[in-house]
Design an enzyme around this catalytic site. Structure first.
Site, PDB file in Angstrom:
ATOM      1  N   ASN A   1       0.796  -1.215   0.000  1.00  0.00           N
ATOM      2  CA  ASN A   1       0.000   0.000   0.000  1.00  0.00           C
ATOM      3  C   ASN A   1       0.834   1.272   0.000  1.00  0.00           C
ATOM      4  O   ASN A   1       0.284   2.373  -0.087  1.00  0.00           O
ATOM      5  CB  ASN A   1      -0.927   0.016   1.214  1.00  0.00           C
ATOM      6  CG  ASN A   1      -0.186   0.093   2.535  1.00  0.00           C
ATOM      7  OD1 ASN A   1       0.677  -0.751   2.813  1.00  0.00           O
ATOM      8  ND2 ASN A   1      -0.491   1.091   3.350  1.00  0.00           N
ATOM      9  N   TYR A   2       2.155   1.178   0.068  1.00  0.00           N
ATOM     10  CA  TYR A   2       2.983   2.388   0.075  1.00  0.00           C
ATOM     11  C   TYR A   2       2.914   3.073  -1.292  1.00  0.00           C
ATOM     12  O   TYR A   2       3.230   2.473  -2.322  1.00  0.00           O
ATOM     13  CB  TYR A   2       4.437   2.062   0.404  1.00  0.00           C
ATOM     14  CG  TYR A   2       4.707   1.672   1.845  1.00  0.00           C
ATOM     15  CD1 TYR A   2       3.735   1.793   2.832  1.00  0.00           C
ATOM     16  CD2 TYR A   2       5.954   1.184   2.227  1.00  0.00           C
ATOM     17  CE1 TYR A   2       3.989   1.441   4.142  1.00  0.00           C
ATOM     18  CE2 TYR A   2       6.221   0.827   3.530  1.00  0.00           C
ATOM     19  CZ  TYR A   2       5.233   0.951   4.487  1.00  0.00           C
ATOM     20  OH  TYR A   2       5.506   0.587   5.788  1.00  0.00           O
ATOM     21  N   SER A   3       2.505   4.330  -1.274  1.00  0.00           N
ATOM     22  CA  SER A   3       2.386   5.126  -2.503  1.00  0.00           C
ATOM     23  C   SER A   3       1.591   4.387  -3.580  1.00  0.00           C
ATOM     24  O   SER A   3       1.969   4.375  -4.754  1.00  0.00           O
ATOM     25  CB  SER A   3       3.778   5.506  -3.044  1.00  0.00           C
ATOM     26  OG  SER A   3       4.468   6.317  -2.135  1.00  0.00           O
ATOM     27  N   ASP A   4       0.502   3.759  -3.152  1.00  0.00           N
ATOM     28  CA  ASP A   4      -0.386   3.045  -4.088  1.00  0.00           C
ATOM     29  C   ASP A   4       0.356   2.006  -4.919  1.00  0.00           C
ATOM     30  O   ASP A   4       0.053   1.801  -6.099  1.00  0.00           O
ATOM     31  CB  ASP A   4      -1.090   4.036  -5.020  1.00  0.00           C
ATOM     32  CG  ASP A   4      -2.039   4.977  -4.285  1.00  0.00           C
ATOM     33  OD1 ASP A   4      -2.574   4.559  -3.238  1.00  0.00           O
ATOM     34  OD2 ASP A   4      -2.230   6.110  -4.736  1.00  0.00           O
ATOM     35  N   GLY A   5       1.334   1.346  -4.310  1.00  0.00           N
ATOM     36  CA  GLY A   5       2.081   0.306  -5.005  1.00  0.00           C
ATOM     37  C   GLY A   5       3.347   0.792  -5.682  1.00  0.00           C
ATOM     38  O   GLY A   5       4.179  -0.015  -6.116  1.00  0.00           O
TER      39      GLY A   5
END
Length: 338
Positions: A57-61
């Site tokens: 989920n970091y920076s939307d992948g």
């Protein structure tokens, strides 16, 4: 920075510094583009680090994608850790620790990272809606398939760690070898129960936020508006959910007093406050590795100084006293092997 330790009750060797990549990507408040991310990874590996942590989920992948491209051609020299739990879609099965979500999340992480296996796959948070037996059986299946080498967790309580290990033991499955807890001079509650439970149940501690959101690096002052380039400043500027409560929790009289003492020690030693805070936490009993999350190569270099600094005993005692909190039992000694 060439010190390596074993993660928990395993044979996995990791560097004491772990490169956290929550800042990689341009979505949200991160703001570290691909060119700088590659430079950071190059500098980290060049300094002897081998451990990189990310999450789906970091920076939307984007974080996983950038890590995958940055380590291409040297994948076998890197221990990659990633995590699953938080939403990766709009559906009811697009989050949590169910077999349905974890299976899809793992495949998505493998695709974004451009690899055929994850070295350390972690539950990002506890899922009260899914039986722990289902979660542990699913993770064991990943290990048996060869897509995951080791498993861990993040932000579990002491009782949740015990439940997970018992579930794995009952099924004859793969146990957890790591926990990601928040730990720093201003957040020491894990010393009371969580770190002792980790040691008893074979988990190494991979600690996050060792600089207390930048407080221990001297980035904030009492009564002053947070710098717009600081993490708290960026979150407040975007009116991010929970940002004000998070800022208030970090920027109070106690935490700023601890930061002031860190600053005094740093001045006496002729080093940075960040180096002092990192040097303190990396030598705490039960700590295996410490996550640093630089947005620039300069920040990385400053953080790495904390992994070669040995604090004099009298200064450790000063920091211990300044950061004391109710409910803690004194912890002494150094245990860097988890």
């Amino acid at each position: 920075m060439t010190t390596y330790t074993t993660m928990g009750r395993s044979g996995l060797k990791v560097s004491q510094a772990c490169l956290g990549t929550m800042n990689f990507g341009t979505a949200g408040v991160a703001g570290c583009d691909e060119a700088e991310a590659v430079r950071i990874v190059d500098a980290f590996l060049g300094a002897g680090g081998n451990f990189i942590d990310t999450a789906g989920n970091y920076s939307d992948g984007q974080s996983e994608e950038l890590v995958g491209r940055a380590v291409k051609g040297r994948r076998d020299a890197v221990v990659i850790a990633t995590k699953a739990f938080f939403p990766q879609g709009p559906g009811p099965n697009d989050r949590g620790l169910s077999r349905a979500h974890l299976t899809r999340a793992l495949e998505a992480s493998l695709r974004r990272l451009g690899t055929d296996h994850i070295d350390l796959y972690q539950c990002h948070a506890w899922d009260a809606a899914t039986p722990i037996e289902e979660t542990m059986a699913t993770l064991d299946g990943f290990v048996r398939s060869g897509k995951v080498r080791y498993i861990g967790c993040s932000n579990f309580t002491a009782s949740q760690i015990v439940e997970a290990q018992w579930a794995a033991q009952r099924a004859g499955g793969t146990p957890l070898i790591s926990l990601q807890p928040q730990y720093s001079l201003i957040k020491r509650s894990v010393e009371a129960e969580i770190l002792p439970v980790c040691r008893r149940h074979g988990l190494g501690a991979l600690v996050w936020s060792p600089l207390g959101g930048g407080v221990l690096a001297g980035r904030y002052a009492a009564g002053a508006i947070p710098d717009g380039d600081s993490r708290i400043g960026r979150l407040l500027a975007l009116a991010a959910p929970g940002a004000r409560a998070w800022a208030d929790d970090l920027l109070n009289a106690r935490t700023l007093a601890v930061a002031a003492e860190v600053g005094k020690v740093a001045d006496e030693l002729g080093v940075t406050s960040a180096a002092v805070a990192l040097a303190w936490v990396r030598r705490r009993p039960g700590v295996t590795s410490v996550i640093i999350g630089p947005r620039t190569v300069a920040q990385l270099e400053g953080n790495l100084a904390g992994f070669v600094l040995d604090l004099p005993a009298e200064m450790v005692a000063r920091l211990d006293e300044a950061s004391w909190a109710d409910g803690l039992t004194p912890v002494t000694g150094t245990l860097a092997t988890g």
